[in-house]
Write a protein that holds these residues in place. Structure first.
Motif, PDB file in Angstrom:
ATOM      1  N   UNK A 115      -9.479  22.553  -6.158  1.00 18.07           N
ATOM      2  CA  UNK A 115     -10.696  21.967  -5.581  1.00 18.07           C
ATOM      3  C   UNK A 115     -10.602  21.703  -4.080  1.00 18.07           C
ATOM      4  N   UNK A 116      -9.397  21.384  -3.589  1.00 19.98           N
ATOM      5  CA  UNK A 116      -9.247  21.078  -2.178  1.00 19.98           C
ATOM      6  C   UNK A 116      -8.063  20.178  -1.921  1.00 19.98           C
ATOM      7  N   UNK A 117      -8.125  19.418  -0.829  1.00 21.02           N
ATOM      8  CA  UNK A 117      -7.055  18.519  -0.430  1.00 21.02           C
ATOM      9  C   UNK A 117      -7.577  17.091  -0.378  1.00 21.02           C
ATOM     10  N   UNK A 118      -6.716  16.158  -0.767  1.00 23.27           N
ATOM     11  CA  UNK A 118      -7.066  14.746  -0.784  1.00 23.27           C
ATOM     12  C   UNK A 118      -6.033  13.960  -0.004  1.00 23.27           C
ATOM     13  N   UNK A 132     -10.150  10.381   0.825  1.00 25.79           N
ATOM     14  CA  UNK A 132     -10.900  11.347   1.614  1.00 25.79           C
ATOM     15  C   UNK A 132     -10.608  12.717   1.030  1.00 25.79           C
ATOM     16  N   UNK A 133     -11.667  13.487   0.731  1.00 28.02           N
ATOM     17  CA  UNK A 133     -11.548  14.793   0.092  1.00 28.02           C
ATOM     18  C   UNK A 133     -12.051  15.866   1.037  1.00 28.02           C
ATOM     19  N   UNK A 134     -11.270  16.955   1.147  1.00 25.47           N
ATOM     20  CA  UNK A 134     -11.696  18.120   1.910  1.00 25.47           C
ATOM     21  C   UNK A 134     -11.708  19.314   0.957  1.00 25.47           C
ATOM     22  N   UNK A 135     -12.883  19.922   0.730  1.00 26.35           N
ATOM     23  CA  UNK A 135     -12.978  20.997  -0.271  1.00 26.35           C
ATOM     24  C   UNK A 135     -12.289  22.274   0.178  1.00 26.35           C
ATOM     25  N   UNK A 136     -11.841  23.049  -0.789  1.00 23.05           N
ATOM     26  CA  UNK A 136     -11.303  24.379  -0.513  1.00 23.05           C
ATOM     27  C   UNK A 136     -12.465  25.328  -0.221  1.00 23.05           C
ATOM     28  N   UNK A 137     -12.174  26.511   0.306  1.00 21.39           N
ATOM     29  CA  UNK A 137     -13.257  27.470   0.582  1.00 21.39           C
ATOM     30  C   UNK A 137     -14.048  27.847  -0.663  1.00 21.39           C
ATOM     31  N   UNK A 187       0.847  -1.186   0.000  1.00 20.38           N
ATOM     32  CA  UNK A 187       0.000   0.000   0.000  1.00 20.38           C
ATOM     33  C   UNK A 187       0.885   1.239   0.000  1.00 20.38           C
ATOM     34  N   UNK A 188       0.292   2.341  -0.358  1.00 19.96           N
ATOM     35  CA  UNK A 188       0.979   3.623  -0.349  1.00 19.96           C
ATOM     36  C   UNK A 188      -0.045   4.709  -0.085  1.00 19.96           C
ATOM     37  N   UNK A 189       0.414   5.830   0.463  1.00 17.26           N
ATOM     38  CA  UNK A 189      -0.460   6.951   0.745  1.00 17.26           C
ATOM     39  C   UNK A 189       0.031   8.184  -0.011  1.00 17.26           C
ATOM     40  N   UNK A 190      -0.923   8.923  -0.555  1.00 11.12           N
ATOM     41  CA  UNK A 190      -0.636  10.173  -1.250  1.00 11.12           C
ATOM     42  C   UNK A 190      -1.451  11.283  -0.613  1.00 11.12           C
ATOM     43  N   UNK A 191      -0.844  12.453  -0.497  1.00  6.48           N
ATOM     44  CA  UNK A 191      -1.557  13.669  -0.126  1.00  6.48           C
ATOM     45  C   UNK A 191      -1.448  14.617  -1.312  1.00  6.48           C
TER      46      UNK A 191
END
Length: 201
Positions: free
Chosen positions: A116-119, A136-141, A107-111
């Motif tokens: 659009x935001x952060x993943x 998991x997605x966090x939208x920008x303002x 497995x591997x993790x990417x940020x």
């Protein structure tokens, strides 16, 4: 990463979104699993650093043009003029940075960050030539919290998989071909893309 506690569970736990029973399960797992503890340390560092990096907003009028450009990504829309997403962290390269290392990667993790935001993405080996992707997605303002996000995974411009994250920001795509080399994202009026490497070695 263990099968019982996914990377997205760790993010939820660190950010205080887990239900009490699930939070207790994650906390016990982190206390007894060195790899999970390292992942939690990285998540906390990432959240702290990401909070200090304001997102750049696109010029006025750009989002409307991008909205038209994205329509029908599976039909080979020309991505010229799209904003580019940026990889903030790739655990496959972390050995160089001294964050964590793994001799045999399952497995591997990417940020990833952009307009659009952060993943956060967790890539897990599914077969000889496929991977599963949880995220998991966090939208920008600039993106409404209720808009959700559409993701398309392409191989040389051809749509191979698609997913949508709803209000909770979670998404999952099964059996994604390792040959996929691009991710395109639509969130509200924001459009972005990134070259993607799904290989685990």
């Amino acid at each position: 990463m263990t099968g019982r506690v996914a990377f997205t569970d760790l993010v939820d736990w660190v950010e205080g979104r887990c239900q009490p029973q699930r939070a207790a399960t994650v906390e016990r797992a982190v206390a007894t699993d060195e790899e999970l503890a390292r992942s939690v340390a990285w998540i906390r560092d990432f959240l702290q650093d990401a909070g200090a990096m304001p997102l750049q907003q696109p010029p006025a009028g750009l989002t409307e043009r991008l909205y038209a450009l994205f329509d029908g990504a599976h039909q080979g829309v020309d991505p010229e003029g799209w904003s580019e997403l940026t990889v903030l962290h790739d655990s496959r390269r972390a050995a160089v940075a001294g964050v964590r290392s793994a001799p045999a990667l399952d497995s591997a993790q990417l940020a990833i960050e952009g307009g659009p935001g952060r993943f956060v993405l967790e890539i897990s080996r599914a077969g000889a030539d496929t991977v599963d992707v949880q995220g998991l997605f966090r939208p920008s303002p600039a993106v409404g919290a209720d808009d959700g996000v559409d993701l398309t995974f392409l191989e040389h411009g051809v749509l191979r998989r698609a997913a949508r994250a709803g209000r909770d920001g979670r998404f999952e795509v099964r059996a994604v071909p390792c040959e996929v080399d691009e991710l395109r994202v639509r969130a509200g009026a924001e459009r972005a893309r990134i070259r993607l490497d799904l290989t685990l070695g």
